[in-house]
Structures are given as structure tokens and as C-alpha cells.
Write an enzyme that holds these catalytic residues in place. Sequence first.
Site, PDB file in Angstrom:
ATOM      1  N   ASP A   1      32.849  43.022  64.888  1.00  0.00           N
ATOM      2  CA  ASP A   1      32.760  41.652  65.375  1.00  0.00           C
ATOM      3  C   ASP A   1      31.277  41.292  65.431  1.00  0.00           C
ATOM      4  OD1 ASP A   1      33.298  39.136  66.332  1.00  0.00           O
ATOM      5  OD2 ASP A   1      34.760  39.806  67.802  1.00  0.00           O
TER       6      ASP A   1
HETATM    7  C1  NOJ Z   1      33.577  36.431  67.274  1.00  0.00           C
HETATM    8  C2  NOJ Z   1      35.058  36.532  67.456  1.00  0.00           C
HETATM    9  O1  NOJ Z   1      35.357  37.470  68.463  1.00  0.00           O
HETATM   10  C3  NOJ Z   1      35.822  36.920  66.209  1.00  0.00           C
HETATM   11  O2  NOJ Z   1      37.188  36.805  66.459  1.00  0.00           O
HETATM   12  C4  NOJ Z   1      35.390  36.081  65.054  1.00  0.00           C
HETATM   13  O3  NOJ Z   1      36.115  36.445  63.897  1.00  0.00           O
HETATM   14  C5  NOJ Z   1      33.888  36.263  64.837  1.00  0.00           C
HETATM   15  N1  NOJ Z   1      33.182  35.839  66.040  1.00  0.00           N
HETATM   16  C6  NOJ Z   1      33.394  35.447  63.664  1.00  0.00           C
HETATM   17  O4  NOJ Z   1      33.493  34.103  63.966  1.00  0.00           O
END
Ligand code: NOJ
Length: 737
Positions: A283
Amino acid sequence: MKQQSIRLFIVATILFVFGLKNASAADNNLIENLLSQMTLEEKLGQMTLYSSGEDPLVPVFNPSYKQEIKEGRCGAIFASITPDSIRYLQELAMQSRLKIPMLFGYDVIHGYKTIFPIPLAQAASFNLDLIRKSAQVAATEASSRGINWFFGPMIDIARDARWGRVSEGAGEDPFLTSKVAVEMIKGYQGENLSERNNVAACAKHFAAYGAPIGGKDYNTVIMSLQELNDVYLAPHKAAADAQVASFMSAFNEINGMPCSANRELLTDILQKQWKYKGFVVTDFATIREFMNHGIAENEEQCAQLAIQAGVSMDMESGIYKAKYVENQLKSKSIDIEKIDEAVRRILTIKYRMGLFADPFKYCNSKTNELMTANNLTTAREIARESMVLLKNDKQTLPIKSDIRKIALIGPLADNQADMLGTWIAQGDTSDVVTLLQGLKKQLGTSAQVEYAQGCDIDTKRTSMFNKAIALAKKSDVIVVVLGEKGDMAGEAASRGNINLPGVQTALLKALYATKKPVILVLMNGRPLALEEEMNYCDAILEAWQPGTIAGDAIADVLLGKYNPSGKLPVTFPRCVGQVPIFYAAKSTGRPSDAKVRYSSRYLDIPFTPLFPFGFGLSYTTFEYSELSVSHPEIGLNDEITIQVKVKNSGKIAGQEVVQLYLKDDIGQLTRPVRELKGFQKIQLNAGESKVVTFTLKPSVDLIYTHADGTQNADAGKFTVFVGGNSDANLLHSFRVK
Ligand code: NOJ
């Protein structure tokens, strides 16, 4: 040098020619061959994902990214969203030495341009075919605009309504979430990843991100091995078995170890135990966050921990760099095999997607795939199937055809901005059909619909009350539409209170005082505490955040053109003090009993939820009878068949979600009081009956994680419960030898 370029050219050509096929043993040789040509920097490049941030076609786009792409030091881009910019960036990648195509990822969570109901709502439909169909539509739309990788499905189990991301998943139950996960993956990836309409999926967030202490996003997770395996990892195992192309390692720590540094999770469980062949992307910047967690002192150490744990691709930390890795390779604190394995996995997915054969296959932009009539029909079907009728006293719903004047009141009644929910990709709020529009369209001149906003969603302003009350007084029925703003659920949207925000409840109370029938339509991204509101309305329709065609779908339900069939995929608490609350709890040594002081309960609030998991009413009624099991006793590898008769005992046709729960009466470890083990959504005409059959196999359906970490079924007595929600009381038992 010249010889090397010729060799590379040959490898690239072979990859190009054979790229459309799935990776076989021979294809694997090609990938190995390519891998053997790569420098350390190029390998780390494949393991690096950057967020485009802004449009690469505008001059401010980070020039160093362009250079890095040209030098093969970036393998994937996230949030580059115009087909032109995607083509432009892919062309840069084609200028790199090895011409390895890039992935283009995007958060497509419940639709790309046609926005479907939030995932939590979709789960409430219990209609797996429709869920898969909506995922297919999202993949077709997004892939027609250059996107080839989705950061979804989000399959975190969520049992705490304060956590905003409960809206992005399928709720509290591992069985339901696993089924939904598989259908979404099938919808995104199709049968064959290389087909143009399919995209690579990414199951997230690995793992247990849905269990932060206090429901506070990103917070610490502390969890037993049993709960981790049987509840939180179960949907991820299902996703791995469904060959999801990638996983996303979560922000949180579990029992002291942040997920992106968690070797047990990423290597031992995912790669070794589950034999998973895809790759893991982190993430956003989770590798860099090791320093905040306090497990790494500097970027070099961050890189080492993540690589050794088994993270294949870094999102946005920019830490997979030769300068951080070279020395550690020499000192053997990083194994080159770990890097090779990560790159191999990424290349294999790119290869299976057919990107080597045609890096631009997704870039031949087509706008005619967006928001087609069929896509909107699918959105309408799933939106209305996802709505849950929570209350319907005196058959207030559906609105009778002789009603002439409808007062439509509330901050969400004619509000395009807040009906899409979180992560709306390229969805446009100006495309949204509001309930005011939907009702007017369907009622034409047969009834008058007048609208008053009444209040805001989250301010204390009451100055609009009077106008709304005056309108209510001269109407036959009041439809009041209350709930949360579109961004009150989702990432970084935890709430300490889960009531209706602002003065909405006060407005509802004032409207109810007019003594006109009050129908409450709710739009929210999480379970709300509605105990007070129950007193001030005759009917409640939980419409969630229904997406682009919200108003059409809600009008279908309110006017009786569609008989509601949704069931809650999460328990609705009475108040925030009860959370986390979920049906599959343990009995404890002192089972909850309102009359026994020294039992597991509260002094000041009840322990029972307002609405149990699986609950949802219909405009008709269903009766369950004749529950039977095929054998009183079976062996571990046998199967048992459970049958029940379901009758539509009302006056109109309807759909019912027939649910099967199981209890392991005497376990080697304590077991939940019941667990969902099967469901079937059936259609019955008025008066019609059907026999519904479920099959359970102990070695598959009855297993759980024992104290030694192995997954087995216990011998002994089991009870099955069948009915229309998790409180089902029709029961039967059988024994396992
Ligand atoms: C943070 C989020 O937790 C995740 O779900 C997402 O895919 C990423 N950012 C990218 O936007």
C-alpha cells in the site's frame, strides 16, 4: 555489447510473438532469459511503482520519473488516467533498454465511469452473478481507457462500524466475503488475463487491515492465530485460489510486525503455504512508514525488511534503489533470490496479460464502452437488489398507487454529490440520478412530488425545518432521505459516533410529529446506530450509497416495481458502545443474559444488535419448514445434505436469501455461536414453495485452525440453523465420526 543487444532483441521478439499465451514451462524459460539480462537497477525498476500525481503530458510532471521510465527504473504507474498519458508513458517504457511494458493501476473499487453501489451494498444483494457482472462492466470500461490493473477487490473483514473502510468490502463475514472476492476477481480478470477487456486484479489489504483497535484507520492490529486464519485471511486464501494477479500488503501491523515487513505473511503463508504465484505490491508508502512504526532506522533498512519479507513491488516509497540495496547484497542481508523472485512474478503477470505482445493493447481508447445502456441497466439491477428493507410497519411501503402528494425531504433527496460513496474513479456526480429525479420520472403526472431539503447533512442549522414541515403537512406521505456524506466512509474516514450526523434525527422527529406516514430512506457507507430513528418513522429502506442510477433504483423499490431482497452483510448495532459487534461471536463461559448480572453484557445498554447480520424484509413473507439432514452421522470425508422448504406466504412474488448457519457444538477450541456456511437467493411467486438443498463436507466446510496451527474438523455434534437471517431458529443436528 552488440551480441548482447542481439540476444535481447531475440528474447523480446519471442516474448512478443508468444505473449498472448498463458505462461507455460517454455514461457517461463523466456521470463528466466529476460531476467538473466537485467541489471540490478532494472530489476529494482520492475519492483517500483510511482503515482503519476499529475498528467504526464503537462510540463510539470516530475521529469525524473520520465527519465527513470526511459531507463527501465519504473515498472508500474498508478493514477495516470487519460489514455493519451498512458500511451505516452508506455512509449517511454518502450524506449528503455529491455522494453518491458508498464502496468497502469487505478483504484476502481465499485465501477469506473458507471458507478455501482459501494461494495458493502453489493454484498447485501447476496447476488454473486450480479456482483461478477458489475465487476466485468468496470473492467470493460476502465480497460477501454488504458487502465490494466485494478487496486481491488477490497476484501477486508470489517466488524467495527467506526472504521470508514467497512464501505469498501463485503462486511463482517468470511464466507460471504470469500464468495464476493472470487466473483469480483472473475469479473475483473475473466477467464484469460490476456483478453483486452480484462484487467489484473489486486486483492487488498493483506492482511487484517479491517481490525484496527478502536476502529481508527491505520491503527494497530492484535489478533489470535485462529482469528487471523479463519476470519481475516480466509477471503485472501479464496482470492489466491482464484489466481488473483496481485495482493496489496496493508498499512497496519499485526502483533507487532507491519504487514509489508511480515515475512510470515508474505512468504510463508502466501507463497509457500498457499502456493501463490502472483506478486505483492505495498500500500501507499508502507515501506517508508517502517520508520514511523519504529522497526527501521533509515531507508536502507526499510528496503531490506520489505525485500526479505517478500514484497515484490513498492508503491511510492521510492526506496527500491540500487544505492540502498547494493551493499546489503554484498553483506548478504538481502538475498538476490528474493529480488529475482519478485521480478519473476511481476514479469509473469505482465506476460500473462499479453503486454509483451502488445504494450499498447489497452491504449486504443474507446469511449463507446462507457456508461452504455447495458452498463446502466446492470447498475440499476444491482443497486435495487442491494437495498435492505429494515422496517415496514402497517405496510407503509410500497407507496400505494392512490397516493397523490409525496413530500420528499432531506439533504440526500436531491443531492448528486453524495450518492456515489468513496472511490469514484472516473464517475461523474453530474451523471447521478437523484431520488427527486427518479421519482418524478416514474410517477409522471400520477402523483405530485415536492421537495424540501430540510437540513444539511452535518451542520447544526435548523432554519430549513419549517419549510419542510409545512410541505409534510400538506402531503399524503413523507419520504425523508438522510445519511452520510459521500466521503464520510472510506479511507481515513473513521467516526467515533455512528449516528446520523448533524440535526437529521431532529428533522425526522419533527416530520414524524405531523402524524403523516414517514418513510426513511438511508444513504450511508457503514452501519449506523438507528435506535432513536426507529421511533420516528414507519418504514426504513437502507439504500447505502447506490451509485450513478441511485434515484431510479430507489424509486423502483419505493413504488413497488422491485420487491426488496437485500440482506445486511454487517450487524447493525444499537449504539456505538456495542461495537465491534458481529453475529459469529463466541458464547463465553458466561453467555449474555439480560437477567443475569454476572453474564457477558452491559449494565446500561442491551447486548443484542438492532438488526442482525443477514436481516432484511420483503414486501412479501417467507416461511421455513421441514428442515432435514441426509444422515444423522457422517465421516470426515463424507458429505451431508441439508434440505429446507421455503414458502412465499405473502401475496406477491419475491426473492429470499436462504441462509445456512452452523455451530460446532463441542470443539477442541471454542467456536463461534454460529457461522454462515451457505446461502442461496431464490425467487418465489406468491404461494409458491421450493425445497432448497445445501451440501456440507466436514473436511472442507467444518475445518478451523486448531491450537497447533493445523486446519481440521472436530468430531462430535454440529447444529445447523436455516432461515432468513443469522437469528434463524429452525435447527437440526448431526454428528461427525
Ligand atoms: C491507499 C489505500 O489504502 C489503498 O486501498 C489504495 O489502493 C492506495 N492508497 C492507492 O490509492
